[in-house]
Design an enzyme around this catalytic site. Sequence first.
Site, PDB file in Angstrom:
ATOM      1  N   SER A 117       0.828  -1.212   0.000  1.00  0.00           N
ATOM      2  CA  SER A 117       0.000   0.000   0.000  1.00  0.00           C
ATOM      3  C   SER A 117       0.853   1.250   0.000  1.00  0.00           C
ATOM      4  O   SER A 117       0.369   2.330  -0.377  1.00  0.00           O
ATOM      5  CB  SER A 117      -0.874   0.018   1.261  1.00  0.00           C
ATOM      6  N   HIS A 148      -1.175  -2.657  -7.250  1.00  0.00           N
ATOM      7  CA  HIS A 148      -1.885  -2.401  -5.993  1.00  0.00           C
ATOM      8  C   HIS A 148      -3.393  -2.506  -6.198  1.00  0.00           C
ATOM      9  O   HIS A 148      -4.015  -1.608  -6.767  1.00  0.00           O
ATOM     10  CB  HIS A 148      -1.482  -1.010  -5.467  1.00  0.00           C
ATOM     11  N   GLU A 168      -3.634   0.364  -8.942  1.00  0.00           N
ATOM     12  CA  GLU A 168      -2.530   1.298  -9.168  1.00  0.00           C
ATOM     13  C   GLU A 168      -1.318   0.487  -9.638  1.00  0.00           C
ATOM     14  O   GLU A 168      -0.848  -0.401  -8.923  1.00  0.00           O
ATOM     15  CB  GLU A 168      -2.177   2.040  -7.867  1.00  0.00           C
ATOM     16  N   ASN A 208      -3.788   6.137  -1.188  1.00  0.00           N
ATOM     17  CA  ASN A 208      -3.518   6.162   0.249  1.00  0.00           C
ATOM     18  C   ASN A 208      -2.853   7.458   0.698  1.00  0.00           C
ATOM     19  O   ASN A 208      -3.013   7.860   1.853  1.00  0.00           O
ATOM     20  CB  ASN A 208      -2.687   4.942   0.659  1.00  0.00           C
TER      21      ASN A 208
HETATM   22  N1  LIG Z   1      -6.188  -4.511   3.752  1.00  0.00           N
HETATM   23  C1  LIG Z   1      -6.301  -3.667   2.746  1.00  0.00           C
HETATM   24  O1  LIG Z   1      -7.284  -2.923   2.655  1.00  0.00           O
HETATM   25  C2  LIG Z   1      -5.244  -3.603   1.671  1.00  0.00           C
HETATM   26  C3  LIG Z   1      -5.566  -3.010   0.438  1.00  0.00           C
HETATM   27  C4  LIG Z   1      -4.598  -2.984  -0.573  1.00  0.00           C
HETATM   28  C5  LIG Z   1      -3.329  -3.507  -0.340  1.00  0.00           C
HETATM   29  N2  LIG Z   1      -3.055  -4.064   0.875  1.00  0.00           N
HETATM   30  C6  LIG Z   1      -1.713  -4.627   1.066  1.00  0.00           C
HETATM   31  O2  LIG Z   1      -1.798  -6.039   0.885  1.00  0.00           O
HETATM   32  C7  LIG Z   1      -0.812  -6.681   1.699  1.00  0.00           C
HETATM   33  C8  LIG Z   1      -1.492  -7.708   2.587  1.00  0.00           C
HETATM   34  O3  LIG Z   1      -2.492  -7.080   3.365  1.00  0.00           O
HETATM   35  P1  LIG Z   1      -3.775  -7.873   3.908  1.00  0.00           P
HETATM   36  O4  LIG Z   1      -4.792  -6.841   4.237  1.00  0.00           O
HETATM   37  O5  LIG Z   1      -4.127  -8.996   3.000  1.00  0.00           O
HETATM   38  O6  LIG Z   1      -3.174  -8.428   5.296  1.00  0.00           O
HETATM   39  P2  LIG Z   1      -3.606  -9.709   6.148  1.00  0.00           P
HETATM   40  O7  LIG Z   1      -3.181  -9.403   7.540  1.00  0.00           O
HETATM   41  O8  LIG Z   1      -5.016 -10.095   5.888  1.00  0.00           O
HETATM   42  O9  LIG Z   1      -2.683 -10.859   5.512  1.00  0.00           O
HETATM   43  C9  LIG Z   1      -1.288 -10.851   5.594  1.00  0.00           C
HETATM   44  C10 LIG Z   1      -0.764 -12.215   5.209  1.00  0.00           C
HETATM   45  O10 LIG Z   1       0.663 -12.196   5.290  1.00  0.00           O
HETATM   46  C11 LIG Z   1       1.100 -13.371   5.959  1.00  0.00           C
HETATM   47  N3  LIG Z   1       2.400 -13.089   6.551  1.00  0.00           N
HETATM   48  C12 LIG Z   1       2.673 -12.396   7.684  1.00  0.00           C
HETATM   49  N4  LIG Z   1       4.005 -12.320   7.883  1.00  0.00           N
HETATM   50  C13 LIG Z   1       4.580 -12.970   6.847  1.00  0.00           C
HETATM   51  C14 LIG Z   1       5.939 -13.237   6.488  1.00  0.00           C
HETATM   52  N5  LIG Z   1       6.955 -12.799   7.226  1.00  0.00           N
HETATM   53  N6  LIG Z   1       6.169 -13.947   5.349  1.00  0.00           N
HETATM   54  C15 LIG Z   1       5.136 -14.388   4.592  1.00  0.00           C
HETATM   55  N7  LIG Z   1       3.832 -14.168   4.879  1.00  0.00           N
HETATM   56  C16 LIG Z   1       3.572 -13.466   5.992  1.00  0.00           C
HETATM   57  C17 LIG Z   1       0.011 -13.668   6.959  1.00  0.00           C
HETATM   58  O11 LIG Z   1       0.042 -15.021   7.364  1.00  0.00           O
HETATM   59  C18 LIG Z   1      -1.249 -13.344   6.126  1.00  0.00           C
HETATM   60  O12 LIG Z   1      -1.636 -14.439   5.318  1.00  0.00           O
HETATM   61  C19 LIG Z   1      -0.092  -5.574   2.471  1.00  0.00           C
HETATM   62  O13 LIG Z   1       1.076  -5.218   1.775  1.00  0.00           O
HETATM   63  C20 LIG Z   1      -1.117  -4.436   2.453  1.00  0.00           C
HETATM   64  O14 LIG Z   1      -0.530  -3.170   2.572  1.00  0.00           O
HETATM   65  C21 LIG Z   1      -3.984  -4.143   1.881  1.00  0.00           C
END
Ligand SMILES: NC(=O)c1ccc[n+]([C@@H]2O[C@H](COP(=O)([O-])OP(=O)(O)OC[C@H]3O[C@@H](n4cnc5c(N)ncnc54)[C@H](O)[C@@H]3O)[C@@H](O)[C@H]2O)c1
Length: 285
Positions: free
Chosen positions: A119, A140, A152, A190
Amino acid sequence: MSVKRLGVVGSGIMGSGIAEVAAKAGIEVTLRSRSQTTADAMVAGLEKSLAKQVDRGKLEAAERDAALARVRAVSDLDELADCDLVLESIVEDLAAKKHLFSELDRIVAEGSILATNTSTLPVVEMAMETGRPERVCGIHFFNPAPMMPLVEVVRSITTSDETVATARAFADACGKNPVEVRDQAGFIVNALLFPYLNNAVKLLDSGVATREDIDAAMQGGCNFPMGPLALLDLVGLDTSLAILEALYAEFKDPNYAPAPLLRRMVSAERLGRKSGQGFFDYRKK
Ligand SMILES: NC(=O)c1ccc[n+]([C@@H]2O[C@H](COP(=O)([O-])OP(=O)(O)OC[C@H]3O[C@@H](n4cnc5c(N)ncnc54)[C@H](O)[C@@H]3O)[C@@H](O)[C@H]2O)c1
């Protein structure tokens, strides 16, 4: 290059959503989670989500079966070796992502693209962990990925035109509207959204209004589909804190300095919908 085989790393909110989008778009998806249990749970979640769409008449049963047949859930990173594009969506933590990029570079076919769904974090730092920085970019997606039309495409200073073109074509193939943006913290959405969300938490903490009234005000007064506190709960408060920290580290703008209450809620493991409790309570539903 057109993407026929996609690898997704991370089976959280976004990884699962992206896998669903790509599988429905006819792309073969290998989803890698750190344990086979969470990988299998993700497939079960996908089945549930697609079944709902069939029940609502939004998807044919045959399309559901075809989409499910395109998804393979694995726990071994080596299984991603022959993907055309690997998109990581693990925790918003630069050290974890950099480590993953160095591993992916070793495993994934040389000509393939490695991308991040970060993000806010600097794409160039992940690119420089690899021997192919020109074939690294940000892709993204937004939350929930199956519903939100925007992607994005983030161009770091090392990203080639060809990589950007492939990423845009991939987003198009997924039925999304890509915009291109330079590798700067927060990209477009963001950078603009998070000062607003952060200030909503500060407003709540100062006692100006209740959580319900803050959200009702922004929905009714600005015609936003959700209020800021409900949106933070949807994004995840841990991810939101990480986003604000990255924005603050880059710009030192006080609007990005995480609201103290947000940090304390993360310490209390109130992470929003994913933990059942955030600014609102989801446990009773
Ligand atoms: N939540 C949102 O609204 C959103 C929107 C767009 C982008 N993102 C981005 O997407 C990515 C994931 O976010 P999310 O919301 O799915 O989070 P989440 O907490 O739902 O999932 C994170 C995942 O990463 C895994 N994980 C944690 N530490 C790890 C490691 N060291 N190595 C490998 N896997 C690991 C966890 O087990 C989990 O499956 C982030 O970079 C976030 O910024 C999130």
